[in-house]
Design a protein around this motif. Structure first.
Motif, PDB file in Angstrom:
ATOM      1  N   TYR A   1      -0.969  -8.214  -9.198  1.00  0.00           N
ATOM      2  CA  TYR A   1      -0.753  -7.215  -8.152  1.00  0.00           C
ATOM      3  C   TYR A   1      -0.190  -7.774  -6.848  1.00  0.00           C
ATOM      4  O   TYR A   1       0.368  -7.015  -6.065  1.00  0.00           O
ATOM      5  N   GLY A   2      -0.379  -9.051  -6.573  1.00  0.00           N
ATOM      6  CA  GLY A   2       0.055  -9.616  -5.296  1.00  0.00           C
ATOM      7  C   GLY A   2      -1.117  -9.727  -4.346  1.00  0.00           C
ATOM      8  O   GLY A   2      -2.165 -10.290  -4.673  1.00  0.00           O
ATOM      9  N   ASP A   3      -0.963  -9.181  -3.128  1.00  0.00           N
ATOM     10  CA  ASP A   3      -2.057  -9.191  -2.155  1.00  0.00           C
ATOM     11  C   ASP A   3      -3.192  -8.309  -2.677  1.00  0.00           C
ATOM     12  O   ASP A   3      -2.967  -7.170  -3.102  1.00  0.00           O
TER      13      ASP A   3
ATOM     14  N   TYR B   1      -7.462  -6.601   2.299  1.00  0.00           N
ATOM     15  CA  TYR B   1      -6.569  -7.295   1.382  1.00  0.00           C
ATOM     16  C   TYR B   1      -6.138  -8.616   2.008  1.00  0.00           C
ATOM     17  O   TYR B   1      -5.732  -8.656   3.174  1.00  0.00           O
ATOM     18  N   ASP B   2      -6.220  -9.690   1.235  1.00  0.00           N
ATOM     19  CA  ASP B   2      -5.762 -10.999   1.696  1.00  0.00           C
ATOM     20  C   ASP B   2      -4.361 -11.271   1.154  1.00  0.00           C
ATOM     21  O   ASP B   2      -3.974 -10.760   0.091  1.00  0.00           O
TER      22      ASP B   2
ATOM     23  N   GLN C   1       3.455  -6.693   2.280  1.00  0.00           N
ATOM     24  CA  GLN C   1       3.992  -7.248   1.037  1.00  0.00           C
ATOM     25  C   GLN C   1       5.265  -6.573   0.574  1.00  0.00           C
ATOM     26  O   GLN C   1       6.180  -7.218   0.056  1.00  0.00           O
ATOM     27  N   GLY C   2       5.331  -5.270   0.755  1.00  0.00           N
ATOM     28  CA  GLY C   2       6.462  -4.492   0.258  1.00  0.00           C
ATOM     29  C   GLY C   2       5.946  -3.245  -0.429  1.00  0.00           C
ATOM     30  O   GLY C   2       4.747  -3.081  -0.660  1.00  0.00           O
ATOM     31  N   ALA C   3       6.860  -2.376  -0.778  1.00  0.00           N
ATOM     32  CA  ALA C   3       6.503  -1.085  -1.367  1.00  0.00           C
ATOM     33  C   ALA C   3       5.626  -1.273  -2.604  1.00  0.00           C
ATOM     34  O   ALA C   3       5.783  -2.225  -3.368  1.00  0.00           O
ATOM     35  N   ASP C   4       4.715  -0.322  -2.790  1.00  0.00           N
ATOM     36  CA  ASP C   4       3.815  -0.371  -3.946  1.00  0.00           C
ATOM     37  C   ASP C   4       4.544   0.182  -5.170  1.00  0.00           C
ATOM     38  O   ASP C   4       4.311   1.306  -5.606  1.00  0.00           O
TER      39      ASP C   4
ATOM     40  N   GLU D   1      -2.071  -1.455   4.903  1.00  0.00           N
ATOM     41  CA  GLU D   1      -1.775  -2.718   5.591  1.00  0.00           C
ATOM     42  C   GLU D   1      -1.140  -3.717   4.627  1.00  0.00           C
ATOM     43  O   GLU D   1      -0.179  -4.413   4.966  1.00  0.00           O
ATOM     44  N   ALA D   2      -1.649  -3.781   3.409  1.00  0.00           N
ATOM     45  CA  ALA D   2      -1.139  -4.716   2.421  1.00  0.00           C
ATOM     46  C   ALA D   2       0.284  -4.371   2.001  1.00  0.00           C
ATOM     47  O   ALA D   2       1.151  -5.251   1.912  1.00  0.00           O
TER      48      ALA D   2
END
Length: 510
Positions: A141-143, A162-163, A496-499, A491-492
């Motif tokens: 998933y990423g962050d 989210y980290d 990070q970019g679009a979900d 925020e994530a």
């Protein structure tokens, strides 16, 4: 008189109230009930639940072109390059299984053993398991929530932050390094652990092999950290044989979710891809005979009977990508088949059975990563020997998974003689073998494909794709996160970019 007699016991009880309360306590306490759960049992639950969910058949397996379904609806995903969301959609499979079960169990174990010198080994085993599990989550998933993860269970934090994936990887590397080094066979061991039975040497090798994997994941985004991490792992001591494999041994009570899916509602719906079958056939790879089964002449799922089952590599035909249930029948006819039920599948009686073991980190994968590290000049040793050891180990691993899938020693020797390591094609050859060695480990095959760019896959030609690029780059977040943790999710995604399926995770640098 009768009335007086009726009140005598009550008066006596009121006079001696403390003694009466003591009696009530004794009556309302179960003398055989457990007052505390041994954290080793909780840890075993965490490990059992780390097996990959059936949803990996919807996304990860089709993305890397192992197997897929031509059907839409709940099975739509990597087969059509589309998202498939929902409260319990296939995109949420890893998230639900790992956060709901693995994370809350392992965080609880760590909290209960951190300050107990007698459980030092269990504490550090749990740290290693947590690091491994969060690698799967963040790679998917990423962050993600990391520092706050599991605190809803322990501290009531139901909206974890989210980290960044970068910070998560930095802590994973720290945890694997420290926890692996801290394991000590001179301290009390956990003989009841389902992975290694308390064998500290094997736990250490698992920890350092996972550290090797973490280091290699960073080859594109931070080569310096990748190199230093790989060297720490090798210095610590990685897996030495298949006996060191991190594998969950499933049974009738704790079934393999992928095997369960393939042997129930979706038994006639999943097929090996033509790319995977053709790769194995073209190279006369003996693993095809261990993996594939074809119900020759089947015109329906009901006709996929034992009498039609054929495991001969010569008759295996993989299903081509780019088709759905409306268009695959005509393609099956063009391929000379009775129907699409006639294409090759994973053998559901062997590697795809309901109690099939689930391999998480293996000696074969470790040797192939060392081969790549040697190509890069990060470790010493013969690249060709690492490569041959990795290929050999995976072929031998198939026999461990199911005795009927064992590859004969002579066949392994012949294959390596016909397919020796070629330095000019080193990275592709190594990582293509890593792909094969990761069969049935969808999350790892998906991650290493994005990291290395191998194997060279032709993009899925299905015309209805939702993605802008050639391949899916990550899984979208579960819809439930929008309902319960929207602010932190927003925020994530802002960071990070679009979900969506196109956004790349941090280490997947272009």
């Amino acid at each position: 008189m009768k009335k007086s007699l009726f009140y005598i016991p009550l008066i006596a009880c009121l006079v001696g109230v403390s003694s009466c309360e003591k009696g009530f306590d004794e009556l309302n306490v179960n003398p055989t009930a457990a007052t505390a759960l041994n954290p080793s049992f909780t840890f075993n639950n965490a490990m059992i639940n780390t097996t990959f969910p059936g949803s990996t058949l919807v996304f990860e397996h089709p993305i890397v072109q192992f197997m897929f379904s031509p059907n839409s609806g709940v099975l739509a995903g990597g087969n059509f390059n589309v998202d498939n969301r929902g409260p319990t959609g296939p995109n949420a499979g890893i998230w639900q299984r790992y956060y709901r079960d693995v994370t809350r169990y392992v965080v609880d174990v760590m909290a209960k053993t951190k300050d107990d010198p007698a459980r030092s080994n269990l504490y550090n085993m749990a740290r290693i398991w947590k690091a491994y599990s969060f690698m799967v989550l963040t790679d998917s998933y990423g962050d993600i929530p990391y520092k706050d993860a599991g605190l809803g269970f322990l501290g009531g934090n139901v909206a974890p932050k989210y980290d960044t994936q970068q910070s998560i990887y930095e802590d994973i590397i720290k945890e694997l390094t420290e926890a692996s080094a801290a394991l000590d066979a001179a301290k009390p061991i956990e003989a009841g652990d389902i992975l290694y039975g308390g064998n500290i040497s094997r736990w250490k090798r698992f920890g350092y092999s996972t550290l090797l994997r973490a280091g290699m994941r960073l080859t594109k985004v931070n080569p310096a950290l990748a190199q230093s991490t790989v060297q720490k792992a090798v210095q610590g001591g990685v897996m030495q044989a298949n006996a060191d494999n991190a594998v969950i041994r499933n049974n009738a009570n704790y079934q393999n979710p992928v095997g369960g899916t393939l042997n129930s509602t979706e038994a006639a719906n999943y097929y090996l891809t033509s790319h995977f079958v053709n790769y194995l056939r073209t190279n006369a790879d003996p693993r095809l005979a261990s993996i594939a089964a074809r119900y020759v002449g089947a015109k329906s799922g009901a006709e996929q009977t034992a009498a039609r089952l054929n495991r001969d590599p010569a008759v295996q035909i993989g299903m081509p990508l780019g088709f759905d249930n409306g268009t695959i029948p005509a393609q099956a006819t063009r391929d000379g088949l009775a129907s699409f039920y006639d294409y090759s599948q994973l053998d559901r009686t062997r590697l795809g059975k309901i109690d099939a073991p689930c391999y998480l980190v293996t000696y074969a994968q470790t040797q192939l990563l060392l081969a790549e590290a040697a190509v890069r000049g990060w470790v010493t040793g013969s690249v060709a020997e690492y490569y041959a050891a990795g290929v050999t180990a995976h072929m031998q691993q198939l026999g461990d998974a199911d005795a009927a899938s064992a590859v004969p020693a002579a066949a392994i020797t012949t294959y390596l003689q016909r397919n020796p390591f070629v330095p000019a094609n080193g990275l592709e050859q190594i990582n293509t073998q890593y792909w094969v060695a990761s069969f049935l480990n969808g999350p790892e095959a998906f991650a290493n494909f994005r990291r290395s760019g191998f194997p060279r896959l032709t993009p899925n030609p299905y015309p209805g794709k939702e993605i802008k690029g050639s391949f899916i780059n990550r899984l979208s977040y579960p819809d439930n996160e929008k309902a319960v943790n929207l602010a932190n999710l927003t925020e994530a995604t802002t960071r990070q970019g679009a979900d969506n399926l196109d956004t790349r995770v941090w280490w997947d640098k272009q």
